[in-house]
Scaffold this active site. Structure first.
Site, PDB file in Angstrom:
ATOM      1  N   CYS A 191       0.942  -1.502   0.061  1.00 13.02           N
ATOM      2  CA  CYS A 191      -0.347  -0.216  -0.223  1.00 13.02           C
ATOM      3  C   CYS A 191       1.060   1.721   0.133  1.00 13.02           C
ATOM      4  O   CYS A 191       1.912   0.753   0.830  1.00 13.02           O
ATOM      5  CB  CYS A 191      -1.378   0.509   1.047  1.00 13.02           C
ATOM      6  SG  CYS A 191      -0.307   0.819   2.737  1.00 13.02           S
ATOM      7  N   LEU A 192       0.401   2.071  -0.980  1.00 14.16           N
ATOM      8  CA  LEU A 192       1.345   3.724  -0.356  1.00 14.16           C
ATOM      9  C   LEU A 192       1.336   4.361   0.405  1.00 14.16           C
ATOM     10  O   LEU A 192       2.147   4.931   0.852  1.00 14.16           O
ATOM     11  CB  LEU A 192       0.508   4.304  -1.003  1.00 14.16           C
ATOM     12  CG  LEU A 192      -0.284   3.882  -2.914  1.00 14.16           C
ATOM     13  CD1 LEU A 192      -0.607   5.446  -3.258  1.00 14.16           C
ATOM     14  CD2 LEU A 192       0.776   4.634  -3.821  1.00 14.16           C
TER      15      LEU A 192
END
Length: 297
Positions: A191-192
């Site tokens: 995930c970012l």
């Protein structure tokens, strides 16, 4: 004598991998029904594929959509699940509304996974399904590998069939390729929020900025990379053999990254390495952080 489907599949595998594959199939068969927390990565895709092969409609894919997911990943995940034939349920998670997540301390992933598994449990309970499974494998959680999200999984009874069957990452890719999964060689992604140093508050605007930068690098043909956020600086990690290609596209990358809000753009000469943002953690503090996380359960 006509071979069964299972015999034909296993014929092309090494004895070791065939044994792990049979173990995985048995684990999933014994579950009878399972909700798979599905991200579209090769790990959870393999779990989903084998679960569907063994359980049919007893396997359900649940995809969590959030602002911390790279753009296009949810659509790609749904497409692959539909190709497999499994039913997909989309849920929306709201990590950024949780201050414990947004403040971005080293236990950030614990809070993210806690929300995800809570939502998965709601879906499972509504369907009368006891088991929830994820795509963690035998190389996750190794000594020195900071994975607070695995604590959340343990606390909520989430099972990891790949880890139970002893699958390594190379095993997963080999079996996924053998089974014809289209993403068998998909680069690892996270995930970012993993692009930000601990202590940097995560906002929708910053997530969108990093996502835009990575989307641009992807459009240039780069596969395994990260763009790390350091205030006004974007630090690019690519594999060492790709570094010259970054320089070949230097002007275009610089122009696009500045357009997205960065003043400076740097190339990390070590290259891409998974989990690099954990380098700042003192190993002696990881254990104490884990204890702190457990105390919240």
């Amino acid at each position: 004598m006509t071979q069964t489907t299972e015999e034909r599949i296993e014929k092309g595998l090494s004895p070791e991998l065939a044994g792990k594959y049979e173990h995985l199939r048995r684990i999933l068969r014994d579950m009878r029904q399972v909700v798979v927390g599905y991200s579209g990565g090769v790990d959870s895709t393999l779990v989903l594929k084998v679960a569907y092969d063994e359980l049919g409609h007893g396997a359900l894919a649940v995809v969590g959509n959030s602002e911390a997911f790279p753009e296009g990943e949810v659509e790609e995940a749904v497409k692959i699940a539909q190709q497999i034939g499994v039913e997909v349920v989309l849920i929306t998670t709201h990590e950024l509304s949780n201050p414990h997540f947004a403040v971005n301390n080293p236990n950030r992933c614990y809070h993210c996974k806690t929300e995800l598994y809570t939502e998965l449990r709601k879906v499972a309970d509504a369907r009368g399904i006891h088991w929830i499974a994820d795509g963690s494998h035998a190389e996750d959680g190794r000594p020195g590998d900071h994975r607070p999200g695995m604590i959340a999984a343990e606390e909520r009874g989430v099972r990891s069939p790949l880890r139970e069957a002893g699958f390594t990452k190379s095993d997963i890719r080999a079996l996924a390729r053998h089974l014809g999964l289209p993403n068998w060689d998909k680069p690892s992604f996270a995930c970012l929020s993993s692009r930000f140093p601990y202590g940097t508050r995560i906002t929708p605007e910053l997530l969108a900025r990093v996502d835009g930068c990575e989307k641009f690098l992807r459009s240039l043909g780069f596969r395994q990379f990260r763009v790390r956020h350091h205030d006004t600086i974007a630090r690019i990690e690519v594999e060492p053999h790709e570094m010259m290609r970054v320089l070949e596209h230097r002007e275009a990358i610089l122009a696009r990254f500045r357009e997205l809000g960065y003043t400076y753009v740097t190339l990390d000469i070590e290259g891409y390495r998974q989990g690099k943002m954990n380098d700042t953690l003192n190993p002696s503090l990881i254990g104490r952080e884990t204890i702190t996380v457990r105390s919240r359960s």
